[in-house]
Motif scaffolding. Structure first.
Motif, PDB file in Angstrom:
ATOM      1  N   LEU A  19       0.812  -1.387  -0.167  1.00 12.07           N
ATOM      2  CA  LEU A  19       0.155   0.285  -0.055  1.00 12.07           C
ATOM      3  C   LEU A  19       0.429   1.711  -0.224  1.00 12.07           C
ATOM      4  O   LEU A  19       1.955   1.195   0.312  1.00 12.07           O
ATOM      5  CB  LEU A  19      -1.257  -0.085   1.240  1.00 12.07           C
ATOM      6  N   ASP A  20       0.593   2.332  -0.520  1.00 14.57           N
ATOM      7  CA  ASP A  20       0.836   3.360  -0.464  1.00 14.57           C
ATOM      8  C   ASP A  20       0.118   4.603   0.781  1.00 14.57           C
ATOM      9  O   ASP A  20      -0.946   4.698   1.088  1.00 14.57           O
ATOM     10  CB  ASP A  20       1.020   3.983  -1.578  1.00 14.57           C
ATOM     11  N   VAL A  21       1.192   5.080   1.589  1.00 11.08           N
ATOM     12  CA  VAL A  21       0.348   5.374   2.746  1.00 11.08           C
ATOM     13  C   VAL A  21      -1.056   6.819   2.317  1.00 11.08           C
ATOM     14  O   VAL A  21      -1.275   7.165   2.942  1.00 11.08           O
ATOM     15  CB  VAL A  21       1.166   6.481   3.170  1.00 11.08           C
ATOM     16  N   GLU A  22      -0.042   7.451   1.452  1.00  9.26           N
ATOM     17  CA  GLU A  22      -0.316   8.232   0.653  1.00  9.26           C
ATOM     18  C   GLU A  22      -1.872   8.023  -0.464  1.00  9.26           C
ATOM     19  O   GLU A  22      -2.882   9.287   0.560  1.00  9.26           O
ATOM     20  CB  GLU A  22       0.151   9.228  -0.563  1.00  9.26           C
ATOM     21  N   THR A  23      -2.196   6.856  -0.281  1.00  9.22           N
ATOM     22  CA  THR A  23      -3.823   7.151  -0.959  1.00  9.22           C
ATOM     23  C   THR A  23      -4.560   6.751   0.191  1.00  9.22           C
ATOM     24  O   THR A  23      -5.451   5.260  -0.438  1.00  9.22           O
ATOM     25  CB  THR A  23      -3.558   6.201  -1.780  1.00  9.22           C
ATOM     26  N   GLY A  33      -3.387  10.970   2.547  1.00 10.01           N
ATOM     27  CA  GLY A  33      -3.234  10.133   3.474  1.00 10.01           C
ATOM     28  C   GLY A  33      -2.050   9.500   4.090  1.00 10.01           C
ATOM     29  O   GLY A  33      -0.905  10.302   3.592  1.00 10.01           O
ATOM     30  N   ASP A  34      -1.937   9.408   5.793  1.00  8.58           N
ATOM     31  CA  ASP A  34      -0.852   9.805   6.565  1.00  8.58           C
ATOM     32  C   ASP A  34      -0.852   8.350   7.413  1.00  8.58           C
ATOM     33  O   ASP A  34      -1.137   7.517   7.332  1.00  8.58           O
ATOM     34  CB  ASP A  34      -1.619  10.611   7.042  1.00  8.58           C
ATOM     35  N   MET A  35      -0.309   8.684   8.192  1.00  8.74           N
ATOM     36  CA  MET A  35       0.429   7.398   8.676  1.00  8.74           C
ATOM     37  C   MET A  35      -0.378   7.112  10.127  1.00  8.74           C
ATOM     38  O   MET A  35      -0.853   6.073  10.078  1.00  8.74           O
ATOM     39  CB  MET A  35       2.131   7.798  10.053  1.00  8.74           C
ATOM     40  N   GLN A  36      -0.976   8.674  10.858  1.00  5.65           N
ATOM     41  CA  GLN A  36      -2.020   7.819  11.653  1.00  5.65           C
ATOM     42  C   GLN A  36      -3.689   7.649  10.824  1.00  5.65           C
ATOM     43  O   GLN A  36      -3.591   6.544  11.839  1.00  5.65           O
ATOM     44  CB  GLN A  36      -2.235   9.588  12.578  1.00  5.65           C
ATOM     45  N   MET A  56       4.782   1.500   0.167  1.00  2.00           N
ATOM     46  CA  MET A  56       5.323   2.260  -0.728  1.00  2.00           C
ATOM     47  C   MET A  56       6.016   3.419  -0.256  1.00  2.00           C
ATOM     48  O   MET A  56       6.227   3.871   0.717  1.00  2.00           O
ATOM     49  CB  MET A  56       4.398   2.372  -2.241  1.00  2.00           C
ATOM     50  N   PRO A  57       7.170   4.157  -1.219  1.00  2.00           N
ATOM     51  CA  PRO A  57       7.983   4.864  -0.264  1.00  2.00           C
ATOM     52  C   PRO A  57       7.311   5.989  -0.244  1.00  2.00           C
ATOM     53  O   PRO A  57       6.354   6.750  -0.483  1.00  2.00           O
ATOM     54  CB  PRO A  57       8.498   5.609  -1.909  1.00  2.00           C
ATOM     55  N   PHE A  58       7.964   6.205   1.136  1.00  2.00           N
ATOM     56  CA  PHE A  58       7.165   7.862   1.666  1.00  2.00           C
ATOM     57  C   PHE A  58       7.890   8.652   2.711  1.00  2.00           C
ATOM     58  O   PHE A  58       8.055   9.163   3.507  1.00  2.00           O
ATOM     59  CB  PHE A  58       6.561   6.948   3.427  1.00  2.00           C
TER      60      PHE A  58
END
Ligand code: GLC
Length: 553
Positions: A19-23, A33-36, A56-58
């Protein structure tokens, strides 16, 4: 002496979820999207049955290649959170039985990375040699770019010095010079840093490009550098893995495992098998897939294939012949706009396959292929792509949590979203996790079932593959055998129901086949034979239960 518990080599029977944190989930309503947000969704992933998260890259990035262009290998992009929040994600995941691996993108940096800025500022900077330069214009017929139509060649002129720098990917992604020992030290430090923070390894980006040596480099065997990284990794963490992106023919790819010593990559994606899978789907004939699986190099016990049907990039068909690629294109990407780089498809799987039975058949087969399955977020609910977004980004839309605004991903105004969900029949109101959690017949529950069965069937990750003889051309019957047991899987590539017959003559009398996705128990006849009716696009998972083998299912 041989003491191996299957859990020692955890990656051999893991279920990886990319997954991509951003989405994935936006917790603060800014549209990204974010870590929390991810931390809040760890329980969803644990319930699904995931055992390994691939993030994926964060890292901090100008985001010109969706985060694969990095300006700080040690950082967390402030749009997504900070180190403290990442550690919370890792701890929560670990607590729920999931390991976390992260993308290691070290073939190149962003052109805004301080190393490259310093390298450009002066030819005498120690950072100059962190990158790959040439004095003369690139020769005609130079190697093609990976992104035809989006990048011109693999060399770009630095106007200030008049020299040219190499970039295997976009021109804003200068290649690092791995022949430089200082670069290698930096990269080892990066690996050490993230391990110390608790990750269980890395998905290593673009490995063959990374190992490519600049002309004239005095490194006799670039693989020695990969072995160095692996040694370093294992000194710091015995359980950590390197899951490599190596899209090469099998005979070349196998070298990246490091031969009998298995001292390079721990796992590699099976790009050849994936492409053959789609050719088989298009032809309604398992033969190409069988051919790929039987021509896979036999691997030493410690390493593993990673199977996937979809990832975050284009669905590449580059290893098929031109005619085969055309077959897959015309079956699954009839419009030019659904294709990219002349070799790939920008769609997700459900819109390509259409029939819900066929979608389930494909994923059932994915989970019974010899190896470790890797999912791309949203596959478990059957998300589609947003056809209005061109290129690879079409499949990188927000996770669809609910049928509400922005699919429940974010409370931001739609115009501020990092990417828009699709607006067609795959829009959040039609495809979302919340509705499917409530519906026992949903695709999500089907995935949960597959994953729970996969987790009690280590023969899938460990077993040897055999395609069994049977009479129906559209049906694949295969078995996976290991010390821990044997499983037979049946998959019908066609919508036409059929009756298959096969035998397990080497099994002892009294052996039964136990249906792991249903409740049937089928006795083999005295020759080990059996006849089974298979619905259109049907699938069965049958455990081989020998008399007295003691397994409950
Ligand atoms: C890999 C990634 C891709 C990226 C490229 C350059 O192929 O999967 O998304 O664009 O590397 O880093």
């Amino acid at each position: 002496m041989k003491i191996t518990d299957t859990s020692d080599l955890w990656w051999k029977s893991a279920i990886v979820y990319c997954l991509d944190v951003e989405t994935f989930m936006d917790s603060d309503g800014d549209g990204t999207g974010d870590m929390q947000g991810l931390a809040q969704r760890i329980d969803y992933l644990a319930q699904l049955g995931v055992t390994c998260l691939w993030l994926m890259p964060f890292y901090p990035t100008p985001d010109r290649d969706d985060g694969y262009d990095i300006t700080d290998f040690y950082g967390v992009d402030p749009r997504l959170g900070n180190h403290g929040e990442l550690v919370e994600v890792i701890r929560t995941a670990n607590d729920r039985g999931m390991r976390v691996i992260v993308d290691l993108v070290v073939n190149h940096t962003s052109d805004r990375h301080p190393w490259f800025l310093k390298a450009k500022r002066s030819v005498n900077s120690p950072y100059r040699d962190y990158y790959v330069w040439r004095d003369d214009p690139p020769p005609r017929g130079q190697k093609n770019t990976v992104f035809p139509g989006e990048a011109k060649g693999i060399w770009t002129k630095d106007e200030a010095s008049g020299q040219w720098y190499q970039h295997s990917f976009y021109e804003h992604q200068p290649d690092l010079n791995i022949a430089n020992p200082a670069v290698r030290d930096e990269l080892a430090r990066v690996i050490g840093f993230w391990l110390q923070l608790g990750v269980a390894g890395f998905r290593v980006d673009a490995v063959p490009f990374f190992l490519e040596m600049p002309q004239g480099a005095r490194i006799p065997d670039p693989h020695e550098l990969l072995r160095d990284f692996r040694r370093f990794l294992q000194r710091r963490s015995s359980e950590a893995i390197l899951l490599g992106e190596v899209n090469l023919p099998y005979d070349q790819q196998v070298q990246y495992f490091g031969g009998p010593e298995v001292n390079e990559l721990s796992m590699q994606f099976d790009f050849i098998g994936m492409q053959a899978f789609y050719l088989s789907l298009a032809r309604k004939d398992p033969a190409p897939l069988i051919e790929a699986l039987t021509s896979r190099p036999v691997l030493p016990e410690d390493v593993q294939w990673a199977n996937f049907l979809r990832n975050h990039d284009e669905l590449t068909l580059d290893k098929l012949s031109d005619a085969e690629r055309e077959e897959v294109f015309s079956a699954f990407a009839p419009d030019e706009g659904q294709r990219v780089y002349g070799r790939g498809i920008t769609r997700r799987l459900p819109p390509m396959l259409g029939d819900p039975r066929r979608i389930r058949m494909a994923y059932s087969l994915l989970f019974t292929l010899p190896g470790t399955p890797v999912l791309f977020y949203g596959e478990e609910i059957g998300m589609g792509e947003n056809a209005e977004i061109p290129g690879r980004l079409a499949v990188r839309t927000p996770m669809q949590w609910t049928g509400e605004k922005n699919g429940g991903f974010s409370s931001a105004p739609p115009s501020r979203l990092v990417a828009r969900p699709p607006g067609d029949g795959y829009a959040p109101e039609h495809v979302n996790a919340a509705d499917q959690i409530k519906d026992r017949e949903s695709l999500l529950h089907f995935f949960r079932d597959l994953m729970s069965r996969y987790r009690i069937s280590p023969e899938l990750g460990w077993g040897a593959f055999q395609a069994l003889e049977q009479p129906v051309p559209a049906i694949l019957v295969h078995s996976l055998s290991a010390d821990v047991g044997r499983l037979v899987a049946i998959h019908n590539f066609d919508e036409v129901p059929a009756t298959t017959r096969f035998a397990l003559p080497d099994e002892p009398g009294g052996t039964c086949l136990v249906d792991l996705l249903g409740s049937e128990r089928i006795e083999l006849d005295e020759k080990g034979g059996v006849e089974i009716e298979v619905p259109g696009y049907g699938y069965r998972w049958l455990r081989v239960a020998r008399p007295g083998d003691g397994r409950v299912s």
